[in-house]
Design an enzyme around this catalytic site. Structure first.
Site, PDB file in Angstrom:
ATOM      1  N   ASP A 134      15.366  32.980  25.284  1.00 28.50           N
ATOM      2  CA  ASP A 134      15.768  31.996  24.292  1.00 28.50           C
ATOM      3  C   ASP A 134      14.680  30.931  24.243  1.00 28.50           C
ATOM      4  OD1 ASP A 134      17.064  30.244  22.637  1.00 28.50           O
ATOM      5  OD2 ASP A 134      18.877  30.076  23.850  1.00 28.50           O
ATOM      6  N   ASP A 182      24.811  37.833  23.865  1.00 29.14           N
ATOM      7  CA  ASP A 182      24.565  37.315  25.205  1.00 29.14           C
ATOM      8  C   ASP A 182      25.545  36.200  25.484  1.00 29.14           C
ATOM      9  OD1 ASP A 182      23.086  34.405  25.647  1.00 29.14           O
ATOM     10  OD2 ASP A 182      22.946  35.145  23.589  1.00 29.14           O
ATOM     11  N   CYS A 205      39.103  50.812  35.062  1.00 29.34           N
ATOM     12  CA  CYS A 205      37.703  50.406  35.196  1.00 29.34           C
ATOM     13  C   CYS A 205      36.992  51.254  36.242  1.00 29.34           C
ATOM     14  CB  CYS A 205      37.629  48.922  35.583  1.00 29.34           C
ATOM     15  SG  CYS A 205      35.953  48.298  35.792  1.00 29.34           S
ATOM     16  N   CYS A 253      33.959  50.294  37.628  1.00 34.62           N
ATOM     17  CA  CYS A 253      32.919  49.506  38.291  1.00 34.62           C
ATOM     18  C   CYS A 253      33.046  49.606  39.812  1.00 34.62           C
ATOM     19  CB  CYS A 253      32.969  48.048  37.844  1.00 34.62           C
ATOM     20  SG  CYS A 253      34.230  47.049  38.683  1.00 34.62           S
ATOM     21  N   CYS A 255      36.082  47.719  41.358  1.00 34.96           N
ATOM     22  CA  CYS A 255      37.385  48.368  41.194  1.00 34.96           C
ATOM     23  C   CYS A 255      37.482  49.672  41.980  1.00 34.96           C
ATOM     24  CB  CYS A 255      37.651  48.621  39.707  1.00 34.96           C
ATOM     25  SG  CYS A 255      38.021  47.112  38.780  1.00 34.96           S
ATOM     26  N   HIS A 300      32.245  43.080  38.320  1.00 33.22           N
ATOM     27  CA  HIS A 300      33.312  43.623  37.472  1.00 33.22           C
ATOM     28  C   HIS A 300      33.216  43.110  36.033  1.00 33.22           C
ATOM     29  CE1 HIS A 300      37.269  44.801  36.003  1.00 33.22           C
ATOM     30  NE2 HIS A 300      37.436  43.542  35.642  1.00 33.22           N
TER      31      HIS A 300
END
Length: 371
Positions: A92, A265, A303, A305, A308, A334
């Site tokens: 940015d 983002d 999930c 991930c 999890c 997560h």
């Protein structure tokens, strides 16, 4: 080097499936970009980000310029060598950070004077200065220096910011010299559709590799944003990526993809994680709540991930309540995965021609109103 391939379009919405090519790899869109403001996504290692499927991270020119300094990053060989991330990076311009400190800046047509939040030192940026700094940092995608008007704001002031941002976009393009960086322009205009369309037309004339849509999520209700976002997307070139800046709310992402947005983002997934909040298919979960004390299920049973797969709600609550840093780390893993996976499923839905149904199912879900 910075071609944008449109792979598919949804028949019922404006959702697109694309691929943006950069020197450090391809970016499959729609995509969520985790924010690494100071060159690091808080609490996560590069290896963790890669394992989660992160394609690109965002860093901030304002913060890197103040500390450690663009000269240091350039000496290291650029941002990729400095932080060890060998996939795409976007910086940015830092304009949002400067203009959010309105009580310490002085603005004129040529540039802006501002005070460092690090040590109180005085600095001046022109669009040319900003381009030189971003070239030193060396990200794959860089943003023009623009003026982000606050919300609420008089329309005359928003119009002035649109005019200044367009002029600065032209100067940024003229000053930018690195062919291995893609310079994106930014659409401003607040909540005013006529100013938004004026801004979109002005930056589109510059024929840049991509376009940011800024000035949203600055205090207005998201419903206000959706009054103008579809028309703004439609006004931008069809063959360039569209980047809605600073948005990470899952429901907003799903709706914005349907408008034709390709990139997002936000600090939201990691910031809320450090506060003990988890995203889930059922909505936000405050892991400090006593009901999770002896709940040995994963945060989200749907999930995949690492958090999890390996840990329970009870353990996460214990970590959060004990102020253990691992709690924020596991929740960051997560939450970042949740948004990356949401965009992966969005890409699949567009390719299958079923994004309209994907959006409807999400908006009808238990989670939609909780985000």
């Amino acid at each position: 080097m910075f071609e944008f391939d449109l792979i598919a379009k949804d028949p019922d919405t404006a959702a697109r499936r694309g691929c943006f090519h950069t020197p450090h790899g391809d970016i499959e869109t729609p995509v969520f970009m985790p924010v690494g403001t100071a060159g690091t996504v808080k609490g996560l290692t590069n290896a963790q980000l890669e394992d989660l499927g992160t394609q690109i991270i965002l860093s901030n020119t304002y913060h890197l310029y103040l500390r450690p300094g663009a000269d240091i990053i350039e000496q290291a060989g650029g941002i990729h060598a400095f932080n060890g991330w060998d996939r795409p990076v976007l910086t940015d311009s830092g304009g949002f950070q400067i203009f959010s400190l309105a009580d310490t800046l002085e603005l004129d047509a040529d540039g802006v004077d501002f005070t460092s939040i690090v040590d109180g030192s005085k600095h001046r940026w022109t669009p040319e200065d900003n381009m030189a700094i971003q070239e030193q940092i060396g990200a794959d995608i860089i943003m023009q220096l623009d003026q982000c008007a606050p919300y609420p704001c008089d329309k005359a002031d928003v119009a002035a910011a649109v005019e200044r941002s367009a002029a600065w976009a032209r100067r940024c393009k003229e000053a930018h010299t690195r062919s291995d960086q893609a310079l994106f322009g930014i659409v401003q205009g607040g909540v005013h559709l006529d100013l938004r369309l004026e801004s979109a037309a002005a930056v589109s004339e510059l024929d840049l590799p991509g376009y940011g849509i800024g000035g949203y999520s600055v205090g207005e209700d998201h419903e206000v944003m959706f009054e103008t976002l579809p028309d703004v997307c439609a006004a931008l070139p069809d063959d360039r990526p569209r980047y809605l800046m600073g948005v990470g709310n899952p429901t907003t992402l799903v709706r914005a993809v349907a408008c034709g947005v390709d990139m997002f983002d936000c600090v939201l997934p990691t910031r809320t994680a450090r506060m003990g909040t988890a995203f889930s298919s059922k909505g936000r979960m405050n892991m400090r709540n006593a009901k999770y004390t002896d709940d040995f299920r994963p945060i989200d049973e749907d999930c995949g991930c690492p958090t999890c797969r390996e840990h329970s709600r009870a353990y996460i609550r214990h970590l959060v309540k004990s102020d253990e840093m691992l709690g924020g780390i596991l929740l960051s893993v997560h939450n970042v995965y949740f948004l990356l996976d949401l965009m992966r499923r969005a890409r699949e839905a567009v390719e299958a021609g079923s994004y309209g149904a994907f959006e409807r199912d999400w908006l009808a879900s238990e989670a939609a109103d909780d985000y």
